[in-house]
Design an enzyme around this catalytic site. Structure first.
Site, PDB file in Angstrom:
ATOM      1  N   CYS A 133       0.799  -1.238   0.000  1.00 28.76           N
ATOM      2  CA  CYS A 133       0.000   0.000   0.000  1.00 28.76           C
ATOM      3  C   CYS A 133       0.823   1.275   0.000  1.00 28.76           C
ATOM      4  O   CYS A 133       0.275   2.356  -0.167  1.00 28.76           O
ATOM      5  CB  CYS A 133      -0.947   0.010   1.192  1.00 28.76           C
ATOM      6  SG  CYS A 133      -2.025  -1.416   1.200  1.00 28.76           S
ATOM      7  N   HIS A 265      -3.585   7.970   5.731  1.00 31.04           N
ATOM      8  CA  HIS A 265      -3.839   6.674   5.085  1.00 31.04           C
ATOM      9  C   HIS A 265      -5.328   6.347   5.268  1.00 31.04           C
ATOM     10  O   HIS A 265      -6.035   6.116   4.302  1.00 31.04           O
ATOM     11  CB  HIS A 265      -2.939   5.627   5.731  1.00 31.04           C
ATOM     12  CG  HIS A 265      -2.948   4.291   5.065  1.00 31.04           C
ATOM     13  ND1 HIS A 265      -2.806   4.141   3.696  1.00 31.04           N
ATOM     14  CD2 HIS A 265      -3.052   3.036   5.576  1.00 31.04           C
ATOM     15  CE1 HIS A 265      -2.837   2.839   3.402  1.00 31.04           C
ATOM     16  NE2 HIS A 265      -2.982   2.163   4.512  1.00 31.04           N
ATOM     17  N   HIS A 303      -9.949   2.238  -1.236  1.00 29.36           N
ATOM     18  CA  HIS A 303      -8.491   2.121  -1.038  1.00 29.36           C
ATOM     19  C   HIS A 303      -7.851   1.483  -2.274  1.00 29.36           C
ATOM     20  O   HIS A 303      -8.016   0.292  -2.531  1.00 29.36           O
ATOM     21  CB  HIS A 303      -8.254   1.257   0.211  1.00 29.36           C
ATOM     22  CG  HIS A 303      -6.812   0.989   0.519  1.00 29.36           C
ATOM     23  ND1 HIS A 303      -5.792   1.758   0.020  1.00 29.36           N
ATOM     24  CD2 HIS A 303      -6.242   0.045   1.287  1.00 29.36           C
ATOM     25  CE1 HIS A 303      -4.628   1.263   0.480  1.00 29.36           C
ATOM     26  NE2 HIS A 303      -4.881   0.234   1.238  1.00 29.36           N
TER      27      HIS A 303
END
Length: 307
Positions: A133, A265, A303
């Protein structure tokens, strides 16, 4: 204020294998102007759509920066692309009888950077980066340091993620990471996992003196990792996040109290969000200050993992 996540069947039937019905999807990933990008038709048919997207948006990023891509040919420009996997590569190489060899040069992750350097005729470093990520932010950090140390004069930085097969989502679901509703409820008590999403992004990073149009200035970058944790390899360490952010502000000689907004995030998971918010508070809110705004685009778009 816009919910960009949908429950249509552009990838697979919503709810297949008990998956969340909603995920974030890009439009028209089957389209590609192969002739414009000098790609042979056979190659175009077995090129990962992620790479086709990167070619398109990289061109747009350079033009948007007020620069003619032709003027950059032969320049010391680097390419750094964050990408985690090629589900198309798996599909195209399944049947040995059908293989033409083009799927290797169309889907290998190295090509996500190398093909761009080839098309634009850039001579700087050309690197695909996979740190899950954080891939595209690691790409930005590598580009920033390369420019700072004189390895290149400019850099194309990007990240891409497409959800082409349900199996990958099933794995995330079995690990308990996905929100059943298909929503990243960033920093909300009701956060119960994240929503997988597609994205493709490219920015052109140059020295300030070279820039024709400036959206933002990068002052410092850095990365670290958590090392061993009793809770396991997927558990994020808020303490290590704090340690990194503190050191970056000290290096840049900026007081964290000056920061007005943090783009976080913020995936909306029960474990990650508290670690992150507490880390942000410990670094940025240690003394009297105006309220610090925090947010995450993931609450709108889901995401997009390496992007």
């Amino acid at each position: 204020g816009v919910d960009m996540v949908t429950d249509d069947d552009r990838r697979w039937k919503p709810g297949l294998y008990g998956l969340p019905r909603r995920n974030g999807k890009l439009k028209e990933i089957d389209r590609f102007d192969a002739a414009f990008f000098g790609v042979h038709p056979k190659q175009a048919h077995t090129m990962d759509p992620q790479l086709r997207l990167m070619l398109e948006i990289s061109y747009e990023a350079i033009v948007d920066g007020g620069i003619n891509p032709v003027s950059m040919r032969g320049s010391k420009t680097g390419v750094y692309i964050g990408v985690s996997g090629s589900e198309a590569g798996e599909a195209f190489s399944k049947d040995p009888e059908e293989l033409l060899g083009y799927s290797m040069t169309g889907c290998q992750r190295a090509m996500f950077a190398n093909r761009l350097s080839y098309f634009f005729d850039f001579n700087g470093p050309s690197t695909a980066i996979d740190t899950a990520c954080s891939s595209s932010l690691l790409a930005l950090e590598n580009a920033f340091n390369a420019i700072r140390h004189g390895q290149c004069d400019a850099a194309l930085v990007g990240g891409v993620n497409l959800l082409l097969k349900p199996n990958t989502s099933v794995q995330f679901m079995k690990l308990g990471m996905l929100s059943p509703e298909g929503t990243c409820k960033s920093f909300d008590a009701s956060g119960n996992g994240y929503c997988r999403s597609e994205a493709a992004v490219a920015v052109l990073l140059t020295k300030k003196s070279m820039a024709k149009r400036i959206y933002a200035t990068v002052l410092n970058t850095g990365n670290n990792t958590d090392g061993y944790k009793e809770q396991g390899v997927t558990f994020p360490s808020g303490e290590m996040q704090q340690r990194l952010v503190r050191s970056l502000y000290q290096e840049a000689n900026i007081s964290p109290e000056q920061v007005e907004y943090v783009e976080a995030h913020g995936t909306g998971t029960k474990v990650g969000d508290p670690q992150e918010v507490n880390g942000i508070v410990s670094v940025f809110c240690r003394s009297q200050r105006d309220p610090l705004l925090i947010g995450s685009t993931k609450s709108n778009m889901g995401h997009p993992e390496p992007a």
